[in-house]
Scaffold this motif. Sequence first.
Motif, PDB file in Angstrom:
ATOM      1  N   THR A  37      39.225 -33.711 103.277  1.00  9.48           N
ATOM      2  CA  THR A  37      37.911 -33.367 103.811  1.00  9.48           C
ATOM      3  C   THR A  37      37.644 -31.869 103.840  1.00  9.48           C
ATOM      4  OG1 THR A  37      38.760 -33.404 106.082  1.00  9.48           O
ATOM      5  CG2 THR A  37      37.797 -35.459 105.208  1.00  9.48           C
ATOM      6  N   ASP A  38      38.686 -31.039 103.752  1.00  9.25           N
ATOM      7  CA  ASP A  38      38.490 -29.593 103.752  1.00  9.25           C
ATOM      8  C   ASP A  38      39.690 -28.913 103.111  1.00  9.25           C
ATOM      9  OD1 ASP A  38      37.023 -27.250 104.271  1.00  9.25           O
ATOM     10  OD2 ASP A  38      38.044 -26.927 106.189  1.00  9.25           O
ATOM     11  N   CYS A  39      39.439 -27.753 102.540  1.00 11.91           N
ATOM     12  CA  CYS A  39      40.500 -26.950 101.934  1.00 11.91           C
ATOM     13  C   CYS A  39      40.098 -25.487 102.068  1.00 11.91           C
ATOM     14  CB  CYS A  39      40.685 -27.324 100.463  1.00 11.91           C
ATOM     15  SG  CYS A  39      41.958 -26.361  99.647  1.00 11.91           S
ATOM     16  N   VAL A  40      40.977 -24.699 102.683  1.00 14.87           N
ATOM     17  CA  VAL A  40      40.724 -23.278 102.876  1.00 14.87           C
ATOM     18  C   VAL A  40      41.839 -22.510 102.179  1.00 14.87           C
ATOM     19  CG1 VAL A  40      40.481 -21.418 104.559  1.00 14.87           C
ATOM     20  CG2 VAL A  40      39.602 -23.711 105.094  1.00 14.87           C
ATOM     21  N   LEU A  41      41.455 -21.664 101.216  1.00 13.00           N
ATOM     22  CA  LEU A  41      42.445 -20.844 100.522  1.00 13.00           C
ATOM     23  C   LEU A  41      42.857 -19.673 101.398  1.00 13.00           C
ATOM     24  CD1 LEU A  41      41.216 -20.592  96.829  1.00 13.00           C
ATOM     25  CD2 LEU A  41      43.192 -21.830  97.713  1.00 13.00           C
ATOM     26  N   GLU A  42      44.146 -19.412 101.405  1.00 14.42           N
ATOM     27  CA  GLU A  42      44.714 -18.259 102.079  1.00 14.42           C
ATOM     28  C   GLU A  42      45.631 -17.574 101.078  1.00 14.42           C
ATOM     29  OE1 GLU A  42      46.628 -20.064 105.456  1.00 14.42           O
ATOM     30  OE2 GLU A  42      44.746 -20.217 106.566  1.00 14.42           O
ATOM     31  N   GLU A  43      46.142 -16.410 101.398  1.00 18.57           N
ATOM     32  CA  GLU A  43      47.028 -15.683 100.486  1.00 18.57           C
ATOM     33  C   GLU A  43      48.264 -16.524 100.163  1.00 18.57           C
ATOM     34  OE1 GLU A  43      48.136 -12.913  97.892  1.00 18.57           O
ATOM     35  OE2 GLU A  43      46.295 -12.768  99.078  1.00 18.57           O
ATOM     36  N   GLY A  44      48.339 -17.024  98.926  1.00 26.23           N
ATOM     37  CA  GLY A  44      49.495 -17.789  98.469  1.00 26.23           C
ATOM     38  C   GLY A  44      49.581 -19.216  98.964  1.00 26.23           C
ATOM     39  N   SER A  45      48.549 -19.694  99.652  1.00 29.21           N
ATOM     40  CA  SER A  45      48.589 -21.061 100.176  1.00 29.21           C
ATOM     41  C   SER A  45      47.176 -21.604 100.339  1.00 29.21           C
ATOM     42  CB  SER A  45      49.323 -21.101 101.523  1.00 29.21           C
ATOM     43  OG  SER A  45      48.590 -20.428 102.517  1.00 29.21           O
ATOM     44  N   ARG A  46      47.120 -22.870 100.717  1.00 32.14           N
ATOM     45  CA  ARG A  46      45.845 -23.478 101.078  1.00 32.14           C
ATOM     46  C   ARG A  46      46.082 -24.376 102.285  1.00 32.14           C
ATOM     47  NH1 ARG A  46      45.051 -27.431  95.763  1.00 32.14           N
ATOM     48  NH2 ARG A  46      46.854 -28.771  96.162  1.00 32.14           N
ATOM     49  N   LEU A  47      45.113 -24.401 103.175  1.00 33.39           N
ATOM     50  CA  LEU A  47      45.146 -25.252 104.350  1.00 33.39           C
ATOM     51  C   LEU A  47      44.314 -26.482 104.018  1.00 33.39           C
ATOM     52  CD1 LEU A  47      46.388 -25.078 107.164  1.00 33.39           C
ATOM     53  CD2 LEU A  47      44.218 -24.152 107.977  1.00 33.39           C
ATOM     54  N   VAL A  48      44.969 -27.641 103.954  1.00 35.02           N
ATOM     55  CA  VAL A  48      44.331 -28.875 103.500  1.00 35.02           C
ATOM     56  C   VAL A  48      44.190 -29.834 104.679  1.00 35.02           C
ATOM     57  CG1 VAL A  48      44.538 -30.853 101.930  1.00 35.02           C
ATOM     58  CG2 VAL A  48      45.320 -28.591 101.200  1.00 35.02           C
ATOM     59  N   THR A  49      42.969 -30.346 104.890  1.00 37.48           N
ATOM     60  CA  THR A  49      42.708 -31.319 105.944  1.00 37.48           C
ATOM     61  C   THR A  49      42.395 -32.662 105.295  1.00 37.48           C
ATOM     62  OG1 THR A  49      41.820 -29.596 107.378  1.00 37.48           O
ATOM     63  CG2 THR A  49      41.300 -31.880 107.965  1.00 37.48           C
ATOM     64  N   PHE A  50      43.115 -33.686 105.747  1.00 38.25           N
ATOM     65  CA  PHE A  50      42.952 -35.035 105.219  1.00 38.25           C
ATOM     66  C   PHE A  50      42.009 -35.842 106.107  1.00 38.25           C
ATOM     67  CE2 PHE A  50      46.948 -33.464 103.615  1.00 38.25           C
ATOM     68  CZ  PHE A  50      46.907 -33.853 102.289  1.00 38.25           C
ATOM     69  N   ALA A  51      41.488 -36.934 105.568  1.00 40.44           N
ATOM     70  CA  ALA A  51      40.536 -37.783 106.285  1.00 40.44           C
ATOM     71  C   ALA A  51      41.130 -38.360 107.569  1.00 40.44           C
ATOM     72  CB  ALA A  51      40.046 -38.910 105.377  1.00 40.44           C
ATOM     73  N   ASN A  52      42.454 -38.508 107.619  1.00 36.68           N
ATOM     74  CA  ASN A  52      43.090 -39.048 108.827  1.00 36.68           C
ATOM     75  C   ASN A  52      43.268 -37.981 109.910  1.00 36.68           C
ATOM     76  OD1 ASN A  52      45.239 -37.523 107.893  1.00 36.68           O
ATOM     77  ND2 ASN A  52      46.592 -39.269 107.530  1.00 36.68           N
ATOM     78  N   GLY A  53      42.778 -36.755 109.658  1.00 39.01           N
ATOM     79  CA  GLY A  53      42.847 -35.690 110.640  1.00 39.01           C
ATOM     80  C   GLY A  53      44.043 -34.767 110.502  1.00 39.01           C
ATOM     81  N   VAL A  54      45.003 -35.122 109.675  1.00 39.78           N
ATOM     82  CA  VAL A  54      46.188 -34.294 109.473  1.00 39.78           C
ATOM     83  C   VAL A  54      45.816 -33.063 108.654  1.00 39.78           C
ATOM     84  CG1 VAL A  54      48.458 -34.212 108.351  1.00 39.78           C
ATOM     85  CG2 VAL A  54      47.775 -36.242 109.640  1.00 39.78           C
ATOM     86  N   THR A  55      46.290 -31.900 109.097  1.00 40.40           N
ATOM     87  CA  THR A  55      46.100 -30.651 108.369  1.00 40.40           C
ATOM     88  C   THR A  55      47.468 -30.094 108.017  1.00 40.40           C
ATOM     89  OG1 THR A  55      44.029 -30.164 109.510  1.00 40.40           O
ATOM     90  CG2 THR A  55      45.144 -28.313 108.485  1.00 40.40           C
ATOM     91  N   VAL A  56      47.651 -29.700 106.761  1.00 39.79           N
ATOM     92  CA  VAL A  56      48.926 -29.133 106.312  1.00 39.79           C
ATOM     93  C   VAL A  56      48.678 -27.834 105.558  1.00 39.79           C
ATOM     94  CG1 VAL A  56      50.078 -31.392 106.151  1.00 39.79           C
ATOM     95  CG2 VAL A  56      48.988 -30.416 104.129  1.00 39.79           C
TER      96      VAL A  56
END
Length: 136
Positions: A37-56
């Motif tokens: 549902t969301d993806c935010v790029l950061e330096e060397g990584s990305r913060l990924v949010t899944f539909a079940n609410g989990v963010t990695v």
Amino acid sequence: MASIRKEMALPLAAEAVWNVFADVGAVHTRLAPGFVTDCVLEEGSRLVTFANGVTVRELLVDVDDARRRLAYSVAGGSASHHHATFEVLPEGEGSRLVWTADVLPHEVAPVFEMMMSQGMETMARSFQTPNSTHSG
């Protein structure tokens, strides 16, 4: 170490499929909308949010255009170790997607396997539906 491998044939040329994977900040709009549902790029990584609410946080290890290979590692969470790759291989007039993940401890493998299966189903629908999200 548990190793999980998922594969599927796709009707699009490898270059078109890779174009979507190489756009690492658009996983939620181009690759797996609805599953991610969301993806935010950061330096060397990305913060990924899944539909079940989990963010990695996925550390982007390598984005190899020549080999059409994306390698990443999930930092933190339930796994003490996680490393995964997506490879887009030419196959006839289409392509083959290979997603491999290695995780520890073994006990978390079923959760990752389930998430990967859901992700593959979403990607399959996305790539089967002709739309402009697959073009450059």
